[in-house]
Design a protein around this motif. Structure first.
Motif, PDB file in Angstrom:
ATOM      1  N   ALA A 151       0.891  -1.215  -0.046  1.00 51.97           N
ATOM      2  CA  ALA A 151      -0.082   0.062   0.016  1.00 51.97           C
ATOM      3  C   ALA A 151       0.836   1.502  -0.131  1.00 51.97           C
ATOM      4  O   ALA A 151       1.819   1.313   0.636  1.00 51.97           O
ATOM      5  N   VAL A 152       0.574   2.287  -0.763  1.00 56.75           N
ATOM      6  CA  VAL A 152       1.037   3.482  -0.679  1.00 56.75           C
ATOM      7  C   VAL A 152      -0.080   4.431  -0.253  1.00 56.75           C
ATOM      8  O   VAL A 152      -1.170   4.573  -0.501  1.00 56.75           O
ATOM      9  N   VAL A 153       0.531   4.903   1.244  1.00 53.37           N
ATOM     10  CA  VAL A 153      -0.739   5.839   1.939  1.00 53.37           C
ATOM     11  C   VAL A 153      -0.099   7.269   2.074  1.00 53.37           C
ATOM     12  O   VAL A 153       0.969   7.543   1.836  1.00 53.37           O
ATOM     13  N   THR A 154      -1.164   8.038   2.355  1.00 52.12           N
ATOM     14  CA  THR A 154      -0.749   9.556   2.744  1.00 52.12           C
ATOM     15  C   THR A 154      -1.243   9.982   3.935  1.00 52.12           C
ATOM     16  O   THR A 154      -2.199   9.464   4.503  1.00 52.12           O
ATOM     17  N   THR A 155      -0.516  11.393   4.326  1.00 45.45           N
ATOM     18  CA  THR A 155      -1.280  11.663   5.506  1.00 45.45           C
ATOM     19  C   THR A 155      -0.936  13.255   5.541  1.00 45.45           C
ATOM     20  O   THR A 155      -0.532  13.673   4.429  1.00 45.45           O
ATOM     21  N   GLY A 156      -1.511  14.031   6.409  1.00 43.24           N
ATOM     22  CA  GLY A 156      -1.720  15.204   6.501  1.00 43.24           C
ATOM     23  C   GLY A 156      -1.555  15.766   8.064  1.00 43.24           C
ATOM     24  O   GLY A 156      -1.644  14.943   8.788  1.00 43.24           O
ATOM     25  N   HIS A 157      -1.874  17.124   7.933  1.00 40.54           N
ATOM     26  CA  HIS A 157      -2.317  17.598   9.235  1.00 40.54           C
ATOM     27  C   HIS A 157      -3.043  18.975   9.094  1.00 40.54           C
ATOM     28  O   HIS A 157      -2.979  19.693   8.055  1.00 40.54           O
ATOM     29  N   PRO A 158      -3.674  19.633  10.070  1.00 41.38           N
ATOM     30  CA  PRO A 158      -4.922  20.639   9.885  1.00 41.38           C
ATOM     31  C   PRO A 158      -3.760  21.856   9.785  1.00 41.38           C
ATOM     32  O   PRO A 158      -2.528  21.779   9.956  1.00 41.38           O
ATOM     33  N   PRO A 159      -4.513  23.043   9.162  1.00 43.24           N
ATOM     34  CA  PRO A 159      -3.771  24.201   9.248  1.00 43.24           C
ATOM     35  C   PRO A 159      -3.259  24.637  10.756  1.00 43.24           C
ATOM     36  O   PRO A 159      -4.074  24.355  11.582  1.00 43.24           O
ATOM     37  N   PHE A 160      -2.047  25.328  10.977  1.00 42.98           N
ATOM     38  CA  PHE A 160      -1.724  25.792  12.062  1.00 42.98           C
ATOM     39  C   PHE A 160      -1.754  24.743  13.032  1.00 42.98           C
ATOM     40  O   PHE A 160      -2.635  24.973  14.107  1.00 42.98           O
ATOM     41  N   ARG A 186       3.337   9.086   2.074  1.00 43.20           N
ATOM     42  CA  ARG A 186       3.648  10.146   1.307  1.00 43.20           C
ATOM     43  C   ARG A 186       2.856  11.332   1.779  1.00 43.20           C
ATOM     44  O   ARG A 186       1.706  11.187   2.254  1.00 43.20           O
ATOM     45  N   SER A 187       3.131  12.580   1.491  1.00 43.84           N
ATOM     46  CA  SER A 187       2.215  13.776   1.734  1.00 43.84           C
ATOM     47  C   SER A 187       2.248  14.556   0.499  1.00 43.84           C
ATOM     48  O   SER A 187       3.136  15.206   0.183  1.00 43.84           O
ATOM     49  N   LEU A 188       1.017  14.423  -0.487  1.00 43.23           N
ATOM     50  CA  LEU A 188       1.043  14.824  -1.592  1.00 43.23           C
ATOM     51  C   LEU A 188       0.058  16.301  -2.093  1.00 43.23           C
ATOM     52  O   LEU A 188      -0.704  16.201  -2.988  1.00 43.23           O
ATOM     53  N   GLY A 189       0.239  17.121  -1.022  1.00 43.05           N
ATOM     54  CA  GLY A 189      -0.568  18.322  -1.260  1.00 43.05           C
ATOM     55  C   GLY A 189      -1.938  18.426  -0.510  1.00 43.05           C
ATOM     56  O   GLY A 189      -1.887  17.881   0.653  1.00 43.05           O
ATOM     57  N   PRO A 190      -2.837  19.034  -1.193  1.00 35.80           N
ATOM     58  CA  PRO A 190      -4.231  19.301  -0.477  1.00 35.80           C
ATOM     59  C   PRO A 190      -4.782  18.130   0.081  1.00 35.80           C
ATOM     60  O   PRO A 190      -4.849  16.908  -0.565  1.00 35.80           O
ATOM     61  N   THR A 191      -5.327  17.961   1.448  1.00 35.06           N
ATOM     62  CA  THR A 191      -5.850  16.878   2.211  1.00 35.06           C
ATOM     63  C   THR A 191      -7.266  16.444   1.110  1.00 35.06           C
ATOM     64  O   THR A 191      -7.282  15.287   1.130  1.00 35.06           O
ATOM     65  N   THR A 192      -7.928  17.334   0.741  1.00 34.96           N
ATOM     66  CA  THR A 192      -9.005  16.860  -0.023  1.00 34.96           C
ATOM     67  C   THR A 192      -8.655  16.275  -1.157  1.00 34.96           C
ATOM     68  O   THR A 192      -9.372  15.331  -1.449  1.00 34.96           O
ATOM     69  N   TRP A 193      -7.629  16.568  -1.873  1.00 34.93           N
ATOM     70  CA  TRP A 193      -7.184  15.777  -3.095  1.00 34.93           C
ATOM     71  C   TRP A 193      -6.680  14.561  -2.924  1.00 34.93           C
ATOM     72  O   TRP A 193      -6.963  13.498  -3.411  1.00 34.93           O
ATOM     73  N   GLN A 194      -5.935  14.408  -1.835  1.00 32.05           N
ATOM     74  CA  GLN A 194      -5.425  13.031  -1.362  1.00 32.05           C
ATOM     75  C   GLN A 194      -6.524  12.212  -0.965  1.00 32.05           C
ATOM     76  O   GLN A 194      -6.504  11.068  -1.376  1.00 32.05           O
ATOM     77  N   ILE A 195      -7.683  12.530  -0.427  1.00 37.48           N
ATOM     78  CA  ILE A 195      -8.585  11.835   0.029  1.00 37.48           C
ATOM     79  C   ILE A 195      -9.278  10.969  -1.174  1.00 37.48           C
ATOM     80  O   ILE A 195      -9.720  10.094  -1.566  1.00 37.48           O
ATOM     81  N   ALA A 196      -9.530  12.245  -2.399  1.00 32.66           N
ATOM     82  CA  ALA A 196     -10.177  11.900  -3.497  1.00 32.66           C
ATOM     83  C   ALA A 196      -9.338  10.930  -4.351  1.00 32.66           C
ATOM     84  O   ALA A 196      -9.864   9.929  -4.784  1.00 32.66           O
ATOM     85  N   ASP A 197      -8.033  10.932  -4.397  1.00 30.27           N
ATOM     86  CA  ASP A 197      -7.149  10.114  -5.010  1.00 30.27           C
ATOM     87  C   ASP A 197      -7.235   8.762  -4.247  1.00 30.27           C
ATOM     88  O   ASP A 197      -7.042   7.684  -4.721  1.00 30.27           O
ATOM     89  N   THR A 198      -7.529   8.831  -2.900  1.00 31.94           N
ATOM     90  CA  THR A 198      -7.638   7.624  -2.473  1.00 31.94           C
ATOM     91  C   THR A 198      -9.060   6.734  -2.611  1.00 31.94           C
ATOM     92  O   THR A 198      -8.966   5.412  -2.885  1.00 31.94           O
ATOM     93  N   ALA A 199     -10.025   7.424  -2.992  1.00 32.89           N
ATOM     94  CA  ALA A 199     -11.401   7.150  -3.032  1.00 32.89           C
ATOM     95  C   ALA A 199     -11.381   6.417  -4.639  1.00 32.89           C
ATOM     96  O   ALA A 199     -12.069   5.710  -4.977  1.00 32.89           O
ATOM     97  N   ALA A 200     -10.365   7.111  -5.368  1.00 30.65           N
ATOM     98  CA  ALA A 200     -10.120   6.566  -6.662  1.00 30.65           C
ATOM     99  C   ALA A 200      -9.057   5.384  -6.960  1.00 30.65           C
ATOM    100  O   ALA A 200      -9.068   5.179  -8.368  1.00 30.65           O
ATOM    101  N   GLY A 201      -8.369   5.035  -5.994  1.00 30.36           N
ATOM    102  CA  GLY A 201      -7.518   3.973  -6.079  1.00 30.36           C
ATOM    103  C   GLY A 201      -6.219   4.235  -6.708  1.00 30.36           C
ATOM    104  O   GLY A 201      -5.338   3.373  -6.681  1.00 30.36           O
ATOM    105  N   ARG A 202      -6.002   5.755  -6.726  1.00 31.23           N
ATOM    106  CA  ARG A 202      -4.490   6.232  -7.002  1.00 31.23           C
ATOM    107  C   ARG A 202      -3.630   5.772  -5.782  1.00 31.23           C
ATOM    108  O   ARG A 202      -2.449   5.803  -5.946  1.00 31.23           O
ATOM    109  N   LEU A 203      -4.289   6.145  -4.653  1.00 30.92           N
ATOM    110  CA  LEU A 203      -3.699   6.122  -3.374  1.00 30.92           C
ATOM    111  C   LEU A 203      -4.168   5.085  -2.344  1.00 30.92           C
ATOM    112  O   LEU A 203      -5.628   4.559  -2.761  1.00 30.92           O
ATOM    113  N   ASP A 204      -3.720   4.419  -1.474  1.00 32.95           N
ATOM    114  CA  ASP A 204      -4.698   3.103  -0.838  1.00 32.95           C
ATOM    115  C   ASP A 204      -4.730   3.521   0.663  1.00 32.95           C
ATOM    116  O   ASP A 204      -5.356   2.666   1.536  1.00 32.95           O
TER     117      ASP A 204
END
Length: 263
Positions: A151-160, A186-204
């Motif tokens: 699996a290739v997974v991603t993470t992020g953090h809230p602003p401030f 990985r951390s690949l930019g906007p949280t929303t887009w990373q979740i959407a890419d997870t929804a689409a199977g680009r990320l796991d």
């Protein structure tokens, strides 16, 4: 107008705002927080004006909540627009490509329609409650993987995130726990887009600690509608008031929960 009926005009508004971002000269890189804030406001303003006008036409009288004040207290009763004109502002201002326009209509604290548009990729994710999720008009689905080691997974953090010190500490502990269990983090930019890419199977999978409703609501709807499992890091259903977030395919979700807890 049904939530599904909102998607086409939401997408059109997001694309219009995105085009303005592409034609906005990127400022010199900021050397202080004050310069950063000024550059962000200048870059965001044209798109914000477009979106305020378009969303008011689409849903007259519905209030607008921006990224940093949305749903700070109890769940909002009725409808509210959750808007991030420049989701990924840090990347945009640093000359990096990972940014998008993010829109969601939230009713009684739950997302019911969402649109994400990446101007540079020319891609648009859409979802309406009960109606599935798409990218550029084609249905999406999460990865079929079941082995965390692949699996290739991603993470992020809230602003401030410094304002949420426990979330910052949990982020560090979770990274150390998950990293040995998966192929890559990985951390690949906007949280929303990373979740959407997870929804689409680009990320796991995508996880985050802290309260971050504005950045999580659009992606949460897209992930749910695509068939991913969306929860907090204890496995409970995620809500706008949750203190953590995990989105993953059904075949990986439980394994990633175990990894997050070092099991």
């Amino acid at each position: 107008m049904t939530y599904r009926d909102l998607l086409a005009p939401m997408a059109a508004a997001a694309r219009e705002a995105g085009q303005l971002l592409l034609t906005t000269p990127r400022p010199e890189r900021a050397t202080s927080f004050e310069e950063f804030a000024e550059a962000f406001e200048a870059a965001e303003a044209p798109g914000a004006a477009v979106l305020r006008r378009r969303l008011e036409e689409l849903r007259p009288g519905v209030e607008w909540a921006d990224e940093l004040d949305v749903l700070a207290g109890p769940p909002t009763v009725g409808e509210v627009w959750v808007v991030d004109v420049l989701d990924g502002a840090v990347q945009f201002l640093q000359g990096l490509p990972q940014f998008c326009v993010s829109l969601a209509l939230v009713r009684d604290g739950e997302p019911v329609a969402a649109a994400l548009h990446s101007p540079l990729l020319g891609e648009t994710y859409l979802a309406a409650r009960g109606d599935g999720a798409t990218r550029d008009g084609r249905p999406i689905a999460p990865s079929a993987k079941t082995d965390p080691a692949a699996a290739v997974v991603t993470t992020g953090h809230p602003p401030f995130v410094a304002r949420q010190p426990e979330a910052a500490a949990q982020a560090g502990r979770s990274f150390a726990a998950v990293l040995p269990a998966v192929a890559a983090v990985r951390s690949l930019g906007p949280t929303t887009w990373q979740i959407a890419d997870t929804a689409a199977g680009r990320l796991d999978g995508f996880w985050e600690f802290g309260r971050d409703a504005a950045n999580l609501l659009p992606g949460a709807l897209i992930a749910r509608e695509a068939g991913a499992v969306v929860s907090d890091t204890e496995g409970n259903p995620w809500t706008a008031g949750s203190g953590s977030f995990l989105a993953a395919p059904a075949g990986l979700h439980g394994r990633l929960l175990d990894a997050l807890h070092g099991r």
